[in-house]
Design a protein around this motif. Sequence first.
Motif, short mmCIF file in Angstrom:
data_model
loop_
_atom_site.label_atom_id
_atom_site.label_comp_id
_atom_site.label_asym_id
_atom_site.label_seq_id
_atom_site.Cartn_x
_atom_site.Cartn_y
_atom_site.Cartn_z
N GLY A 44 6.47 19.70 -3.77
CA GLY A 44 7.75 19.72 -3.08
C GLY A 44 8.82 18.89 -3.77
N PRO A 45 9.92 18.66 -3.07
CA PRO A 45 11.06 17.99 -3.70
C PRO A 45 10.85 16.51 -3.98
CG PRO A 45 11.51 18.41 -1.39
CD PRO A 45 10.22 19.11 -1.72
N LEU A 46 9.88 15.89 -3.35
CA LEU A 46 9.64 14.45 -3.55
C LEU A 46 8.40 14.18 -4.40
CD1 LEU A 46 10.46 13.33 0.10
CD2 LEU A 46 12.00 13.44 -1.88
N ASP A 47 7.93 15.20 -5.09
CA ASP A 47 6.74 15.11 -5.93
C ASP A 47 6.83 13.93 -6.89
OD1 ASP A 47 4.23 16.06 -6.96
OD2 ASP A 47 5.32 16.82 -8.70
N GLY A 48 5.77 13.14 -6.93
CA GLY A 48 5.69 12.02 -7.86
C GLY A 48 6.20 10.70 -7.29
N LEU A 49 6.86 10.72 -6.14
CA LEU A 49 7.31 9.47 -5.54
C LEU A 49 6.17 8.83 -4.76
CD1 LEU A 49 10.84 10.39 -4.13
CD2 LEU A 49 10.28 9.24 -6.27
N LEU A 50 6.30 7.55 -4.52
CA LEU A 50 5.34 6.81 -3.71
C LEU A 50 5.99 6.47 -2.38
CD1 LEU A 50 3.99 4.34 -6.41
CD2 LEU A 50 2.91 6.44 -5.60
N LEU A 51 5.25 6.60 -1.29
CA LEU A 51 5.73 6.25 0.04
C LEU A 51 5.04 4.96 0.45
CD1 LEU A 51 7.30 6.99 2.63
CD2 LEU A 51 5.22 8.20 3.38
N ASP A 52 5.82 3.95 0.82
CA ASP A 52 5.27 2.67 1.26
C ASP A 52 4.67 2.85 2.65
OD1 ASP A 52 4.78 0.06 2.16
OD2 ASP A 52 6.54 -0.74 1.14
N ILE A 53 3.35 2.74 2.74
CA ILE A 53 2.64 2.87 4.01
C ILE A 53 1.96 1.56 4.40
CG2 ILE A 53 2.34 5.37 3.86
CD1 ILE A 53 -0.59 4.77 2.92
N HIS A 54 2.42 0.48 3.83
CA HIS A 54 1.82 -0.82 4.12
C HIS A 54 1.90 -1.11 5.62
CE1 HIS A 54 0.30 -4.67 2.73
NE2 HIS A 54 1.03 -5.21 3.68
N GLN A 97 -4.57 -2.51 -1.37
CA GLN A 97 -3.29 -2.41 -2.04
C GLN A 97 -3.30 -1.31 -3.09
OE1 GLN A 97 -3.10 -6.38 -3.48
NE2 GLN A 97 -2.74 -7.25 -1.47
N GLY A 98 -2.10 -0.89 -3.50
CA GLY A 98 -1.97 0.16 -4.50
C GLY A 98 -1.89 1.52 -3.81
N VAL A 99 -2.23 2.57 -4.54
CA VAL A 99 -2.19 3.92 -3.99
C VAL A 99 -3.49 4.16 -3.22
CG1 VAL A 99 -2.08 6.38 -4.53
CG2 VAL A 99 -0.70 4.76 -5.84
N SER A 100 -3.37 4.34 -1.90
CA SER A 100 -4.57 4.48 -1.09
C SER A 100 -4.86 5.93 -0.71
CB SER A 100 -4.47 3.64 0.19
OG SER A 100 -3.50 4.17 1.05
N CYS A 101 -3.84 6.82 -0.80
CA CYS A 101 -4.06 8.21 -0.43
C CYS A 101 -2.95 9.07 -1.01
CB CYS A 101 -4.12 8.37 1.09
SG CYS A 101 -2.57 7.98 1.93
N ARG A 102 -3.10 10.36 -0.81
CA ARG A 102 -2.09 11.32 -1.22
C ARG A 102 -1.65 12.14 -0.02
NH1 ARG A 102 -4.77 9.84 -5.39
NH2 ARG A 102 -4.09 10.06 -7.51
N LEU A 103 -0.37 12.44 0.04
CA LEU A 103 0.18 13.32 1.07
C LEU A 103 0.75 14.53 0.36
CD1 LEU A 103 2.01 10.66 3.29
CD2 LEU A 103 -0.23 11.71 3.68
N TYR A 104 0.42 15.72 0.87
CA TYR A 104 0.75 16.98 0.20
C TYR A 104 1.89 17.70 0.92
CZ TYR A 104 -3.51 16.09 -2.34
OH TYR A 104 -4.48 15.52 -3.13
N THR A 140 0.85 -1.18 0.00
CA THR A 140 0.00 0.00 0.00
C THR A 140 0.89 1.23 0.00
OG1 THR A 140 -1.65 -1.21 1.27
CG2 THR A 140 -1.86 1.19 1.23
N TYR A 141 0.50 2.25 -0.79
CA TYR A 141 1.34 3.43 -0.97
C TYR A 141 0.53 4.72 -0.83
CZ TYR A 141 4.58 0.03 -2.87
OH TYR A 141 5.40 -1.05 -3.02
N ALA A 142 1.25 5.78 -0.45
CA ALA A 142 0.73 7.14 -0.50
C ALA A 142 1.51 7.85 -1.59
CB ALA A 142 0.92 7.85 0.83
N ALA A 143 0.82 8.59 -2.43
CA ALA A 143 1.48 9.39 -3.47
C ALA A 143 1.90 10.71 -2.84
CB ALA A 143 0.52 9.64 -4.62
N LEU A 144 3.16 11.10 -3.05
CA LEU A 144 3.67 12.38 -2.54
C LEU A 144 3.42 13.44 -3.60
CD1 LEU A 144 7.00 11.09 -0.97
CD2 LEU A 144 4.78 11.46 0.15
#
Length: 98
Positions: A36-46, A85-92, A29-33
């Motif tokens: 900012g400087p990490l724009d477009g990366l995915l953060l593993d929040i599993h 699973q997959g992208v479950s949310c976005r963090l801004y 499970t991931y959050a889309a960033l």
Amino acid sequence: MNGDEQLLNGRVYGADHDDPHPGPLPHRTYAALVGGPLDGLLLDIHGWRAEDIDDGVALPTELGQFPGGRSLYDPRPDEPRTPGQGVSCRLYYSGDTP
């Protein structure tokens, strides 16, 4: 391909730069960033609890305003999350800290 599927083709935050497959794994499970400087990366929040995501994250990066500092990313309270699973949310992006 929908927006979430396109995001899944992105790189996961913290993956090694020389990793030949730095993308997401299908069973995680991931959050889309966003922004900012990490724009477009995915953060593993599993395995994270909802409270952990609600608190936001401070991610170490050399790319922010303070090299060696952290970039801050927070959820929007009115934005729904998709369980599973997959992208479950976005963090801004909300700023940088030393």
